[in-house]
Motif scaffolding. Structure first.
Motif, PDB file in Angstrom:
ATOM      1  N   ASP A 170       1.751  -3.738   0.213  1.00  0.00           N
ATOM      2  CA  ASP A 170       1.807  -4.639  -0.938  1.00  0.00           C
ATOM      3  C   ASP A 170       0.513  -5.440  -1.063  1.00  0.00           C
ATOM      4  N   PHE A 172      -0.083  -7.147  -3.963  1.00  0.00           N
ATOM      5  CA  PHE A 172       0.196  -8.096  -5.032  1.00  0.00           C
ATOM      6  C   PHE A 172      -0.130  -9.519  -4.579  1.00  0.00           C
ATOM      7  N   ASP A 181       1.500 -16.361  -2.614  1.00  0.00           N
ATOM      8  CA  ASP A 181       2.364 -15.332  -2.041  1.00  0.00           C
ATOM      9  C   ASP A 181       3.395 -15.878  -1.057  1.00  0.00           C
ATOM     10  N   VAL A 186       6.525 -13.659  -4.141  1.00  0.00           N
ATOM     11  CA  VAL A 186       6.480 -12.204  -3.992  1.00  0.00           C
ATOM     12  C   VAL A 186       7.838 -11.521  -4.156  1.00  0.00           C
ATOM     13  N   ARG A 195       4.688  -7.287 -10.162  1.00  0.00           N
ATOM     14  CA  ARG A 195       4.155  -6.283  -9.233  1.00  0.00           C
ATOM     15  C   ARG A 195       4.289  -4.881  -9.822  1.00  0.00           C
ATOM     16  N   SER A 211       9.885  -0.218  -4.539  1.00  0.00           N
ATOM     17  CA  SER A 211      10.017  -1.612  -4.940  1.00  0.00           C
ATOM     18  C   SER A 211      11.101  -2.306  -4.123  1.00  0.00           C
TER      19      SER A 211
END
Length: 297
Positions: A170, A172, A181, A186, A195, A211
């Motif tokens: 990840d 993102f 984050d 997140v 994301r 996901s």
């Protein structure tokens, strides 16, 4: 004359009000909902519902969004403190509702704590004594019950902003306006969508599985933290994100990995993960239980 319990669940988008007979808080006789707009108009509509009831009010329970001042020694007890909901900072929710409840006793707690009470009484947490209710939607919040007692301290537990180890796949950056984050940054609904670039249901099976793996990785850290620090051994998850197909199963697997083998636990009991059985009604039922407690003194 019969007496009524009044339960009020205030949310970021709507407020739900209900009345049930004293002694039978799950048997809702009447209910209404109003959009959560600016405080004066919104709370006036709540007052209209209370005044519309023909029978005597035995008690009022409020499960409210916050953060809330829950220190009973504080001069602002029952008020919202600092909230992202525009116009609601400092609003005395408990005081305003008490003012129209004809002197009936009233209690207030957070929306997620109300949901925890509802799940404990009638939902996925029946017969448990150490339980957390975690909602994952627009934000992340938790209501905690340890040893059968609600844990609120002087406010609500801000578990949304826990720092989390990052999933290796990840990249993102996260969306929390304070921390980037953190957990909410997140794993909340808006974070998952940002994301992926689309709503989860629009993903193909492989992309949705990935996901779910990432979201579960983060939420499992929260569950393990509650288990290791507070002895919470059942975490009930609700909220819009948990309606994602296969997510609860991914979360159960991730939590087992995060907690580790028996020697790492400090407890003979396993950590259990469950999905809400009351779904969107948990907070409302919890507010009616609070009303019953208020009526009993």
């Amino acid at each position: 004359m019969s007496r009524l319990l009044v339960g009020i669940e205030t949310g970021g988008t709507k407020i739900v009000c209900a009345a049930a007979p004293e002694g039978d808080p799950r048997r809702i006789l009447t209910r209404t909902s109003v959009a959560t707009g600016e405080p004066d108009t919104t709370l006036a509509a709540v007052g209209d519902f209370i005044r519309s009831l023909d029978d005597e009010i035995a008690g009022v329970g409020i499960a409210a969004f916050g953060p809330l001042d829950l220190d009973q020694a504080s001069p602002t007890y029952g008020s919202i403190t600092s909230t992202p909901k525009a116009g609601w900072d400092g609003v005395d929710v408990l005081g305003r509702i008490r003012a129209v409840a004809a002197g009936a006793p009233a209690r207030i707690t957070t929306d997620v704590t109300g949901a925890a009470l509802g799940e404990l009484q009638w939902g996925a947490a029946q017969d448990a004594s150490d339980v957390a209710y975690v909602t994952v939607g627009t934000g992340v919040g938790a209501g905690l019950i340890a040893g059968g007692r609600v844990l609120v301290g002087t406010g609500w537990p801000e578990i949304a902003h826990l720092p989390v180890a990052r999933h290796p796949d990840d990249t993102f950056a996260g969306i929390c306006r304070f921390h980037g984050d953190c957990l909410e940054g997140v794993a909340s609904g808006p974070a998952v969508r940002a994301r992926n670039g689309v709503d989860t249901q629009e993903l193909d099976a492989a992309a949705r599985a990935k996901s779910n793996e990432i979201t579960a990785f983060y939420l499992a850290q929260l569950a393990a933290t509650l288990y290791f620090t507070l002895g919470i051994e059942l975490v009930v998850f609700g909220g819009g994100v948990l309606k994602t197909p296969e997510l609860i199963e991914a979360l159960q697997e991730a939590a087992a990995v995060r907690v580790g083998p028996a020697g790492a636990r400090g407890s003979s009991r396993n950590l259990a993960i469950a999905r809400t059985e009351l779904d969107g009604e948990a907070g409302l039922y919890g507010s009616l239980l609070l009303a019953e407690q208020a009526a009993a003194g």
